[in-house]
Design a protein around this motif. Structure first.
Motif: not given
Length: 211
Positions: A16-43
């Motif tokens: 649940r903790w990791i998910n909350e961090v990743f969800v916030r990170l995803d929102k940040t990346l969605a607003q960042a021009r030119g940044m692409t998330k390739v993958e997540t694994f554990n932490n």
């Protein structure tokens, strides 16, 4: 750190903790021009950009990620911290496998970015640290360096050189708050993260993250 939290708090609260961090990170990346998330694994999170001004893009994104996760608490009640590492260079991208195929990025730049993050100490929004290579340092121009100093109170410190696992002796750099001393970058006056997430960046600039 991540492994300690799993043992101490169990897999449920950790997920649940990791998910909350990743969800916030995803929102940040969605607003960042030119940044692409390739993958997540554990932490771990791997992101990249191929923009011409990728050094500036990745630094701005890393600072935004720290800001977005500053109020996330670990399952044990402690503040989440991130490991931030960056490297610049050539990469190869492709889809691997025939069953559950996945797209990813490969190359020494990816491995080096990972080493930059793993060899640094914990970072928070209040005490940001970004560990990066000489290749990345060459791309951080005077204009960006001055902007970071004036707008964010950050400066770049050169390490005395360090032995990086799998890489040997390397000259590395640390972007950190001007009024912060300490850290753990083997030679640098301060350094970066662990415990919450971590981030690297660049291909041209690669990025990734660890808890």
């Amino acid at each position: 750190d991540y492994e300690e939290i799993v043992l101490k708090c169990g897999p449920g609260p950790t997920i649940r903790w990791i998910n909350e961090v990743f969800v916030r990170l995803d929102k940040t990346l969605a607003q960042a021009r030119g940044m692409t998330k390739v993958e997540t694994f554990n932490n771990f999170v791997l992101v990249y950009t191929s923009r011409q001004q990728h050094a500036e893009t990745c630094v701005a994104c890393a600072l935004s990620v720290l800001d977005s996760t500053q109020h996330v608490q670990r399952p044990d009640g402690q503040q989440t911290t991130l490991k931030l590492g960056m490297s610049s260079g050539e990469v190869t991208a492709g889809v691997i496998g025939s069953r559950s195929p996945r797209y990813s990025i490969f190359g020494d730049t990816v491995n080096t970015a990972s080493r930059m993050a793993s060899s640094t100490t914990p970072s928070t929004c209040a005490t940001p640290f970004i560990h990066f290579t000489l290749a990345t340092r060459k791309l951080v121009g005077r204009q960006l360096e001055e902007k970071l100093r004036k707008d964010y109170g950050l400066r770049i410190a050169q390490s005395q050189g360090r032995n990086v696992k799998g890489k040997g002796w390397m000259e590395t750099y640390l972007l950190h708050a001007q009024d912060v001393a300490g850290g753990h970058c083997e030679g640098a006056p301060t350094s970066v993260v662990d415990d919450g997430l971590g981030s690297y960046a660049m291909p041209d600039q690669l990025g990734s993250s660890h808890n």
